[in-house]
Design an enzyme around this catalytic site. Structure first.
Site, short mmCIF file in Angstrom:
data_model
loop_
_atom_site.label_atom_id
_atom_site.label_comp_id
_atom_site.label_asym_id
_atom_site.label_seq_id
_atom_site.Cartn_x
_atom_site.Cartn_y
_atom_site.Cartn_z
N GLU A 169 0.65 -1.34 -0.11
CA GLU A 169 -0.04 -0.11 0.03
C GLU A 169 0.77 1.16 -0.09
O GLU A 169 0.45 2.43 -0.49
CB GLU A 169 -0.86 -0.09 1.24
CG GLU A 169 -1.90 -1.10 1.22
CD GLU A 169 -2.93 -0.84 0.23
OE1 GLU A 169 -4.09 -0.25 0.50
OE2 GLU A 169 -2.72 -0.79 -1.09
N THR A 190 -7.09 8.25 -6.27
CA THR A 190 -7.48 8.31 -4.68
C THR A 190 -6.71 9.49 -4.40
O THR A 190 -7.08 10.49 -3.47
CB THR A 190 -6.51 7.15 -4.20
OG1 THR A 190 -7.24 6.06 -4.46
CG2 THR A 190 -6.56 7.09 -2.66
#
Length: 320
Positions: free
Chosen positions: A132, A185
């Site tokens: 991530e 995002t």
């Protein structure tokens, strides 16, 4: 290359934030998800021999999350041999359903199996978080933790990391509608205000506490009353076409609550029964039916298991 034995692991999509739990709460879906195949090789280092199901992802192990996760595990365990990986994407990229998290979680789980299970599944969260970090610049856990552990997961703290698996204390079904529009995002985060008005914060904390209490008590009414985002949804929803109409349709069709999955553009709704979840799916799809915006939709129970070993199988690695 000769046929070689591969470990094959699967990790599912996830819904993060869950309305009031921004960056601290997430839950697993049963599907869709990603698969990672792994095998040992004599030469050191990590190679990625294939990526299927999506275009544009790098085979460079320093640029692909599965390579980053694998290399970190090899390094920490001081293992001299290398690993060959293959990634098979069943999860759309940029959907708000934890695409990079599913790849990272599947890689961590496959590696752990391949190396003789040196870590517990919960300990693998730290390694999946490195994927991530590579994907988004932030080592957040609200997607990778439920993808690995299943059910609902609370990230109580990041410093020190404190992951609290809540499991699936009450039967819930998730409907997800994914409008086929691009939403980065980075954009969804950039529009968020840095300061939170006190009264909104108080309502948000109350909703988060109410949601977790409702889950643990099996109180569907409390779950429904608590599935509200006082702070981030009003800002982010403007980036998602027909969000307000889709949310209203979901609630009218019987959903307990509805909100943005992760940073969007996917929209999720929770229901008490599969029948209600299917009705919610139909209602939300109708909103987009005449808009010209294509959607993909899913109905899945919230599972109590996340990442898992699918099989050990004999495969022909992809030709260079």
């Amino acid at each position: 290359m000769k046929n070689s034995e591969f470990i094959k692991a699967y990790a599912p999509a996830t819904v993060a934030n869950v309305c009031c739990g921004f960056d601290v709460l997430g839950f697993a879906m049963e599907h869709p998800g990603d698969e990672v195949w792994a095998r040992k090789k004599e030469t050191p280092g990590v190679t990625i021999s294939a990526v299927t199901g999506v275009t544009g992802l790098s085979l460079d192990p320093t640029e692909n999350v599965i390579g980053v996760v694998a290399q970190k595990m090899l390094s920490d365990l001081k293992i001299g041999h290398g690993v060959e990986l293959q990634l098979h994407k069943g999860l759309p990229v940029g959907s708000g359903l934890g695409s990079s998290a599913a790849s990272s979680a599947a890689a961590a789980y496959a590696m752990n199996e391949l190396l003789g299970k040196p870590f517990t599944t919960q300990e693998l969260v730290v390694y999946a978080m490195e994927g991530e970090r590579k994907a988004s610049g932030s080592a957040h856990a609200d997607n990778v933790a439920p993808s690995l552990l299943g059910g609902f997961v609370l990230v109580r703290s990041y410093d020190p990391l404190d992951i609290v698996p809540l499991g699936v204390p009450v039967e819930l079904y998730c409907t997800v509608v994914h409008p086929q529009v691009e939403l980065k995002t980075s954009l969804a985060r950039s529009i968020l205000k840095k300061d939170i008005p006190l009264q909104k914060g108080i309502r948000q904390w109350g909703n988060l506490a109410g949601l977790i209490t409702g889950l643990l008590k099996g109180d569907y009414s409390l779950i429904g009353r608590s599935l509200h985002d006082e702070i981030f949804e009003p800002e982010r929803s403007v980036l998602i076409p027909l969000f307000n109409q889709a949310k209203a349709a979901a609630i009218s069709a019987g959903a307990l609550g509805c909100g943005i999955s992760g940073s969007g553009p996917s929209i999720f709704a929770l229901s008490a029964t599969e029948e209600q979840a299917m009705a919610v799916q139909h209602a939300m799809e109708q909103v987009y039916g005449s808009s010209g915006i294509e959607v993909k939709s899913y109905v899945t129970q919230v599972p109590d298991q996340g990442a898992r070993l699918i099989e050990q199988t004999i495969l022909q690695p992809a030709q260079a």
